[in-house]
Design a protein around this motif. Structure first.
Motif, PDB file in Angstrom:
ATOM      1  N   THR A  32       0.851  -7.100   4.695  1.00 31.63           N
ATOM      2  CA  THR A  32       0.966  -5.818   3.987  1.00 31.63           C
ATOM      3  C   THR A  32       2.239  -5.064   4.359  1.00 31.63           C
ATOM      4  O   THR A  32       2.635  -5.048   5.536  1.00 31.63           O
ATOM      5  CB  THR A  32      -0.264  -4.940   4.334  1.00 31.63           C
ATOM      6  N   TRP A  77      -2.830   0.015   7.099  1.00 35.51           N
ATOM      7  CA  TRP A  77      -1.714  -0.824   7.556  1.00 35.51           C
ATOM      8  C   TRP A  77      -2.005  -1.391   8.949  1.00 35.51           C
ATOM      9  O   TRP A  77      -1.689  -2.544   9.259  1.00 35.51           O
ATOM     10  CB  TRP A  77      -0.426  -0.025   7.542  1.00 35.51           C
ATOM     11  N   ALA A 136      -3.649   5.535   4.543  1.00 34.17           N
ATOM     12  CA  ALA A 136      -2.713   4.414   4.304  1.00 34.17           C
ATOM     13  C   ALA A 136      -2.270   3.828   5.649  1.00 34.17           C
ATOM     14  O   ALA A 136      -2.214   2.604   5.830  1.00 34.17           O
ATOM     15  CB  ALA A 136      -1.506   4.912   3.514  1.00 34.17           C
ATOM     16  N   ILE A 166       0.860  -1.197   0.000  1.00 27.82           N
ATOM     17  CA  ILE A 166       0.000   0.000   0.000  1.00 27.82           C
ATOM     18  C   ILE A 166       0.888   1.236   0.000  1.00 27.82           C
ATOM     19  O   ILE A 166       2.060   1.178   0.427  1.00 27.82           O
ATOM     20  CB  ILE A 166      -0.947   0.021   1.230  1.00 27.82           C
ATOM     21  N   TYR A 199       3.747  -1.067   3.968  1.00 25.03           N
ATOM     22  CA  TYR A 199       3.378   0.310   3.611  1.00 25.03           C
ATOM     23  C   TYR A 199       4.628   1.000   3.080  1.00 25.03           C
ATOM     24  O   TYR A 199       5.613   1.124   3.792  1.00 25.03           O
ATOM     25  CB  TYR A 199       2.834   1.017   4.843  1.00 25.03           C
TER      26      TYR A 199
END
Ligand code: 78U
Length: 371
Positions: free
Chosen positions: A165, A158, A154, A88, A167
């Motif tokens: 994931t 996270w 964002a 992301i 970031y």
């Protein structure tokens, strides 16, 4: 909460970056995919006009048209080493979003980019590029619908998706280790400059190194290997917007106070009760109310000299560079050129400017301004 994700990164990033297989893959991609080293171009006509030696570091020639990709390759390689398969990112100008989506396509990873609804409108070409590259571009409608709100979203994502994931922050901001990690990836820029100056000038240190500063990632990269070399003057140019005292500015060191933003203690434009002030710049890439903590330190310690350029000065410099050297710079990068003043330098002074991005994304703004 965010802590476990950041803690894992803090504990592991240095060991991963120092691994020989990481270094080999990182350098191979910078060379064969990004197109490094980027040229250090001697701007002959500009040098004659300002009676000094002006070199432009051509980060505009990186794949995707800006320095951002140096960081996204580094961070996404770290994500792979950490076993993450979902990436992301936040973006404002769209440059970082494009650089993230590009590397996700290259490595077959899923990509979500958070972008303020206002920025989606004004950066349509970069939104189209992100979608073409397969990214899921998510509009952010909270706050002022620009970069700082996209960054908030964002971070929220996270916190809710901590295990699979990673970031990818787009500048030298955010919680430790991001400012250090992003600086390390961008430091390839000044590592190359030193080698190129030995070739061209017989010495590795310029007299001045100059970069625009929004969050400050290209500046961090260009300053990195010169920070301890007192012969080199460190010059940062922020976005004054419509002018420092107009209430429409992004000149954080001039207008900011110590505060916390996105997990960093740094200088931050804020009202007297600590609300973040909405920044303004004609260039979306410098339109951030904070500044990387490295640059706040350079400002406070006076190791760096901080200037600012208004929207008008930046636009005039964008046109001037285009007409004098045939290079259309990103409006962000044009801010740095405003450091050039007549009768200021001696003939042998060597000045290196970071040309952080190319101006294709800004053509509509340039045309509207000069029409
Ligand atoms: C400069 C860069 C950026 C991306 N993420 C950032 C975070 C803080 C400060 C700046 C940025 C830009 N706005 C972009 O989206 O590419």
């Amino acid at each position: 909460m965010l802590f476990p994700n950041v803690e894992e990164l803090r504990l592991k990033y240095k060991e991963i970056i120092e691994r020989s297989d990481f270094q080999k893959e990182f350098e191979q991609l910078l060379k064969d995919y990004v197109g490094r080293p980027t040229p250090l171009y001697f701007a002959k006509r500009l040098s004659e006009e300002y009676n000094c030696k002006i070199y432009l570091k051509r980060e505009d020639l990186c794949h995707t048209g800006a320095h951002k990709i140096n960081n996204t390759i580094g961070q996404i390689l770290i994500a792979k080493h950490l076993g993450k398969n979902r990436i992301i990112a936040e973006t404002g100008a769209g440059q970082h979003g494009v650089a993230t989506a590009t590397v996700c396509a290259l490595m077959g990873l899923s990509c979500v980019v958070y972008m303020g609804a206002v920025d989606i409108e004004r950066q349509a070409p970069n939104v189209a590029r992100m979608k073409m590259l397969g990214a899921d571009v998510r509009a952010v409608h909270s706050g002022s619908k620009t970069l700082k709100d996209a960054t908030n979203e964002a971070i929220r994502d996270w916190i809710n998706n901590p295990t699979e994931t990673h970031y990818v922050i787009g500048s030298v901001v955010g919680p430790h280790p991001y400012p250090d990690m992003v600086s390390k990836f961008q430091s390839v820029i000044s590592k190359e400059i030193r080698n190129q100056l030995v070739e061209k000038e017989g010495k590795e240190s310029p007299d001045y190194v100059v970069a625009c500063v929004g969050g400050g990632s290209n500046a961090a990269g260009v300053f990195y290997h010169f920070l301890d070399d007192q012969k080199v003057k460190i010059i940062a140019v922020e976005a004054a917007g419509k002018g420092i005292n107009t209430g429409k500015s992004a000149a954080t060191t001039a207008l900011g106070k110590v505060g916390i933003i996105h997990g960093s203690k740094t200088l931050l434009m804020q009202t007297k009760d600590g609300q973040i002030t909405e920044p303004h710049s004609i260039s979306a890439g410098l339109d951030y109310p904070g500044i990387g903590p490295l640059h706040a330190h350079l400002y406070k310690s006076k190791r760096g000299q901080f200037f600012s350029a208004t929207d008008d000065e930046a636009m005039e410099w964008g046109l001037k560079l285009t007409r004098m050297e045939g290079i259309i710079p990103a409006i962000e990068s044009s801010h740095a050129l405003s450091f050039l003043k007549k009768d200021t330098f001696s003939k042998n002074n060597v000045l290196v400017f970071s040309l952080s991005g190319r101006g294709d994304k800004d053509l509509a703004t340039y045309m509207e301004y000069f029409d």
